[in-house]
Design a protein around this motif. Structure first.
Motif, PDB file in Angstrom:
ATOM      1  N   GLN A 139      -0.793  -1.782 -53.893  1.00  0.00           N
ATOM      2  CA  GLN A 139       0.565  -1.237 -53.926  1.00  0.00           C
ATOM      3  C   GLN A 139       1.523  -1.928 -52.966  1.00  0.00           C
ATOM      4  N   ARG A 140       1.009  -2.610 -51.988  1.00  0.00           N
ATOM      5  CA  ARG A 140       1.845  -3.136 -50.894  1.00  0.00           C
ATOM      6  C   ARG A 140       2.957  -4.069 -51.349  1.00  0.00           C
ATOM      7  N   ASP A 141       2.730  -4.861 -52.355  1.00  0.00           N
ATOM      8  CA  ASP A 141       3.742  -5.821 -52.807  1.00  0.00           C
ATOM      9  C   ASP A 141       4.651  -5.272 -53.900  1.00  0.00           C
ATOM     10  N   ARG A 142       4.437  -4.049 -54.303  1.00  0.00           N
ATOM     11  CA  ARG A 142       5.269  -3.446 -55.354  1.00  0.00           C
ATOM     12  C   ARG A 142       6.516  -2.817 -54.747  1.00  0.00           C
ATOM     13  N   SER A 143       7.548  -2.711 -55.567  1.00  0.00           N
ATOM     14  CA  SER A 143       8.781  -2.048 -55.128  1.00  0.00           C
ATOM     15  C   SER A 143       8.521  -0.546 -55.002  1.00  0.00           C
ATOM     16  N   LEU A 144       9.391   0.133 -54.290  1.00  0.00           N
ATOM     17  CA  LEU A 144       9.259   1.583 -54.147  1.00  0.00           C
ATOM     18  C   LEU A 144       9.304   2.262 -55.512  1.00  0.00           C
ATOM     19  N   LEU A 148       6.367   4.603 -56.989  1.00  0.00           N
ATOM     20  CA  LEU A 148       6.594   5.989 -57.423  1.00  0.00           C
ATOM     21  C   LEU A 148       6.135   6.184 -58.865  1.00  0.00           C
ATOM     22  N   HIS A 149       6.448   5.218 -59.708  1.00  0.00           N
ATOM     23  CA  HIS A 149       6.051   5.305 -61.118  1.00  0.00           C
ATOM     24  C   HIS A 149       4.533   5.349 -61.245  1.00  0.00           C
ATOM     25  N   ARG A 150       3.858   4.488 -60.535  1.00  0.00           N
ATOM     26  CA  ARG A 150       2.387   4.455 -60.589  1.00  0.00           C
ATOM     27  C   ARG A 150       1.785   5.723 -60.000  1.00  0.00           C
ATOM     28  N   PHE A 151       2.342   6.190 -58.892  1.00  0.00           N
ATOM     29  CA  PHE A 151       1.837   7.392 -58.242  1.00  0.00           C
ATOM     30  C   PHE A 151       1.947   8.605 -59.167  1.00  0.00           C
TER      31      PHE A 151
END
Length: 190
Positions: A139-144, A148-151
């Motif tokens: 998740q570290r390189d993904r945008s917020l 949020l979408h993945r979470f």
């Protein structure tokens, strides 16, 4: 959903539970009565053809719906085969089928903004879980927004509640367009 006093005049189709719950949340926020509609959860877009056939056999008209943008070609083909449009290039909004750009969760996150979504997670007691999730290597390189979408879909039951919870917190003037247009189309049938 109909209150049982009359047969619903319209069927409103949703890919799944999360979309239906978000639609109901918007209707509550706008104090809109849904007596003229039966809300039907497909359990996946591939059930659209079967559901339309059943509604058609029952003589049910009109039929409206909400779907993910990536499914537009499939939805158009099914609507064409069901005789609801002449060709798959038709404007589906014109017959009451509204596309979310990616999916409803994406629309909701964009409409709400990160702060409102994070406040919603905090109110649900899930902000700490989200912060741990953000720290995972994948998740570290993904945008917020991507995080949020993945979470939203990482725990059983979270996806079903996520969009509806955020809809309950978004100012009415910022509601996702496809959801608002669908509700307006349903209400125009009353």
């Amino acid at each position: 959903m109909s209150d049982g006093s009359a047969t619903p005049r319209a069927a409103v189709l949703f890919e799944g539970r999360s979309d239906s719950l978000a639609f109901r949340a918007l209707a509550r926020r706008r104090a809109a009565r849904l007596d003229a509609a039966e809300l039907i959860e497909l359990g996946g877009i591939t059930s659209l053809r079967r559901q339309l056939a059943a509604l058609r056999a029952a003589g049910r008209r009109p039929v409206l719906g909400l779907y993910d943008g990536a499914e537009e070609r499939y939805v158009a083909d099914v609507l064409r085969d069901a005789g609801m449009i002449d060709d798959a290039a038709a404007d589906l909004r014109g017959i009451g089928f509204f596309a979310c750009d990616r999916d409803l969760e994406d629309e909701v996150i964009r409409a709400a903004g990160h702060d409102v979504v994070l406040e919603t997670l905090a109110a649900r007691g899930e902000l700490t879980r989200f912060r741990v999730f953000q720290g995972q290597p994948a998740q570290r390189d993904r945008s917020l927004e991507q995080q949020l979408h993945r979470f939203a879909g990482t725990a059983a039951g979270r996806k079903a509640r996520f969009a509806a919870d955020v809809i309950a917190a978004i100012p009415l003037e910022r509601m996702p367009r496809p959801l608002t247009e669908l509700l307006d189309a349903v209400l125009s049938l009353s």
